[in-house]
Design a protein around this motif. Sequence first.
Motif, PDB file in Angstrom:
ATOM      1  N   GLU A  41       0.820  -1.203   0.000  1.00 34.10           N
ATOM      2  CA  GLU A  41       0.000   0.000   0.000  1.00 34.10           C
ATOM      3  C   GLU A  41       0.855   1.254   0.000  1.00 34.10           C
ATOM      4  O   GLU A  41       0.567   2.228  -0.715  1.00 34.10           O
ATOM      5  N   ARG A  81     -18.447  -4.357 -10.723  1.00 32.49           N
ATOM      6  CA  ARG A  81     -18.133  -3.551  -9.544  1.00 32.49           C
ATOM      7  C   ARG A  81     -19.286  -3.615  -8.560  1.00 32.49           C
ATOM      8  O   ARG A  81     -20.469  -3.602  -8.942  1.00 32.49           O
ATOM      9  N   GLY A 184      -4.815  -1.606  -6.136  1.00 34.58           N
ATOM     10  CA  GLY A 184      -4.954  -1.672  -4.685  1.00 34.58           C
ATOM     11  C   GLY A 184      -4.623  -3.058  -4.187  1.00 34.58           C
ATOM     12  O   GLY A 184      -4.270  -3.945  -4.962  1.00 34.58           O
ATOM     13  N   GLU A 186      -6.808  -4.911  -2.549  1.00 41.35           N
ATOM     14  CA  GLU A 186      -8.052  -5.653  -2.301  1.00 41.35           C
ATOM     15  C   GLU A 186      -8.042  -7.044  -2.929  1.00 41.35           C
ATOM     16  O   GLU A 186      -8.615  -7.984  -2.383  1.00 41.35           O
ATOM     17  N   GLY A 187      -7.401  -7.177  -4.073  1.00 41.25           N
ATOM     18  CA  GLY A 187      -7.412  -8.467  -4.750  1.00 41.25           C
ATOM     19  C   GLY A 187      -6.349  -9.437  -4.285  1.00 41.25           C
ATOM     20  O   GLY A 187      -6.291 -10.581  -4.756  1.00 41.25           O
TER      21      GLY A 187
END
Length: 222
Positions: A41, A81, A184, A186-187
């Motif tokens: 991040e 999404r 990001g 998230e995955g």
Amino acid sequence: MLKRMIFPIVIGLVGCAILIILGTWQLQRLSWKEGVLAEIEAEIGADPVALPAVIDESMKYMPVRAEGVIAPEELHVLVSRKQVGAGYRIIAPLETSDGRRILLDRGFVPDEAKDEARPTGQVAVVGNLHWPDDMNSSTPAPDLGRNIWFGRDLPAMAEALEAEPVLIVARESTGEGIDPMPVGVEGIPNDHLEYAITWFSLCIVWFGMTLFLLWRIRTRTV
């Protein structure tokens, strides 16, 4: 009676110990993974640098800036999404000011905007280098007739757009009507907490079964 209980007690204690060790190990892995995600991040959100002359996959997540012209050709990658629904990532060639032609992930458009005209031309792009993990053995081949791709297959997309297999994922707008989908964490899978809960839950079940077996042995010998 005590002799009959020794073996179940040993099996119960050994089983619980193994499951506790496995659960504790997963908690340690969770702490490690959270540290890795925090580093990624921080790297993603760092100040962008000029696009390097030589690029390889060790530069994944590197924040970069590039100036150039977005060419009118584009590829459409089917995505979904949350709270929005189906739509497409727009992948277009970016012809940089130093004469390169690379891939640009401009972001998301809803399904009904798939074939609409989008702004092209001169642009200053800020984003991250990326090598997506979209493709696997079950990913369908692209429907070239309808220009629908089911994953970001960089080599194939680069060939289709006559570009280098280098992808910048925009984190700022590259044109009206396109919603950036920046890189990001998230995955990136992080299932260690769920694994830890599973092992500790099995430990409780194992302990309960051991107590039940000891109770059965005791009641049968009374």
